[in-house]
Design an enzyme around this catalytic site. Structure first.
Site, PDB file in Angstrom:
ATOM      1  N   ASP A  16       0.862  -1.310  -0.122  1.00 47.37           N
ATOM      2  CA  ASP A  16      -0.054  -0.039  -0.126  1.00 47.37           C
ATOM      3  C   ASP A  16       0.771   1.190   0.158  1.00 47.37           C
ATOM      4  O   ASP A  16       2.007   1.255   0.649  1.00 47.37           O
ATOM      5  CB  ASP A  16      -0.937   0.044   1.376  1.00 47.37           C
ATOM      6  CG  ASP A  16      -2.233   0.592   1.035  1.00 47.37           C
ATOM      7  OD1 ASP A  16      -2.316   1.364  -0.088  1.00 47.37           O
ATOM      8  OD2 ASP A  16      -2.771   1.094   1.911  1.00 47.37           O
ATOM      9  N   HIS A  33       3.846   3.278  -8.742  1.00 46.13           N
ATOM     10  CA  HIS A  33       3.611   1.892  -8.991  1.00 46.13           C
ATOM     11  C   HIS A  33       4.961   1.364  -9.629  1.00 46.13           C
ATOM     12  O   HIS A  33       5.286   0.182  -9.276  1.00 46.13           O
ATOM     13  CB  HIS A  33       2.288   1.726  -9.981  1.00 46.13           C
ATOM     14  CG  HIS A  33       1.105   2.163  -9.413  1.00 46.13           C
ATOM     15  ND1 HIS A  33       0.861   1.652  -8.113  1.00 46.13           N
ATOM     16  CD2 HIS A  33       0.265   2.925 -10.015  1.00 46.13           C
ATOM     17  CE1 HIS A  33      -0.439   2.060  -7.989  1.00 46.13           C
ATOM     18  NE2 HIS A  33      -0.615   2.798  -8.799  1.00 46.13           N
ATOM     19  N   LEU A 127      12.512 -20.485  -1.941  1.00 46.00           N
ATOM     20  CA  LEU A 127      11.068 -19.434  -1.422  1.00 46.00           C
ATOM     21  C   LEU A 127      10.166 -19.539  -2.359  1.00 46.00           C
ATOM     22  O   LEU A 127      10.143 -19.830  -3.618  1.00 46.00           O
ATOM     23  CB  LEU A 127      11.625 -18.233  -1.078  1.00 46.00           C
ATOM     24  CG  LEU A 127      10.393 -17.172  -0.705  1.00 46.00           C
ATOM     25  CD1 LEU A 127      11.010 -16.061   0.371  1.00 46.00           C
ATOM     26  CD2 LEU A 127       9.883 -16.567  -2.032  1.00 46.00           C
TER      27      LEU A 127
END
Length: 241
Positions: A16, A33, A127
């Site tokens: 956010d 962004h 991962l």
């Protein structure tokens, strides 16, 4: 200090503040962004180095389609570029990539890029990095219920067969353990339709830091906070039977 931490196996992050971060710098939201996408790349390596096994990020929600058309278009362009470059980086770092969410609304080229990324990295053993794209937890649960209902109508299962485990297996995240820690940046303190079912016993961590500024130091703060908590499940501490 990191050696003494209780490292969460699965960390989920609501990314956010990209737009607000850009506005504070006198830049367009799309710049925020783009910087946010770079922050994802960095934090992926940081999470791996800390010993986190699963990292899930909320990249584009079902509600994000309601943003201005120009912003949605820019986000899709950033996503395309990210998916193109992710294969090489994921292979280098032994990362397995998965995408959750309803793909049918995405353009054909993005759907193809997602499949290519997942197929290329499926045998990696490091991962597991999961990206939520066109994802909304209520929509996910609706789709899961629909699949279960179809099985019931066909006679494959009965109503008595429906368990929490069955519901979990029909969610997008059937390949993931539930998150141990959910991080939300930029001081927002809500879950925003993200992993509602999966976060039943998840620890939450909120930070005022906007996502583009979130780095290894901030991730470590979140893990340190998690490490001090006594996690309980139905009144029992984690590990108790």
């Amino acid at each position: 200090m990191e050696e003494n931490l209780n490292i969460p196996a699965h960390v989920a992050i609501i990314l956010d503040g990209n737009g607000r971060w850009a506005k504070q710098k006198g830049m367009p939201r799309n710049y925020g962004h783009m910087q946010g996408a770079k922050a994802v790349e960095d934090i992926l390596v940081d999470a791996r180095d800390l010993g986190i096994k699963y990292l899930t990020v909320y990249a584009f929600s079902t509600e994000n389609w309601n943003r201005p058309e120009a912003e949605v278009s820019a986000l899709m362009t950033i996503l395309r570029n990210y998916l193109k470059t992710s294969i090489k980086k994921s292979m280098k770092n032994n990362v397995r990539c998965r995408v959750i969410g309803e793909r049918s609304k995405l353009s054909d080229d993005i759907q193809a890029a997602i499949k290519e990324l997942e197929d290329a990295t499926k045998d990696n053993t490091g991962l597991t990095f999961t990206i939520a794209i066109n994802y909304g937890s209520r929509d996910e649960i609706r789709r899961a219920v629909r699949k279960i209902a179809d099985k019931a109508v066909s006679g494959e299962i009965s109503a008595d067969d429906i368990t929490e485990e069955m519901i979990s297996k029909n969610l997008d995240t059937d390949f993931l353990p539930d998150p141990d820690l959910l991080i939300r940046t930029c001081n927002e303190q809500r879950i925003s339709n993200f992993l509602l079912w999966q976060c039943a016993y998840t620890e939450f961590y909120y930070t005022p830091v906007a996502w583009p500024d979130f780095n290894k130091e901030e991730l470590l703060k979140a893990v340190e906070s998690y490490s001090t908590r006594n996690r309980k499940f139905g009144g029992l501490k984690e590990g108790q039977q």
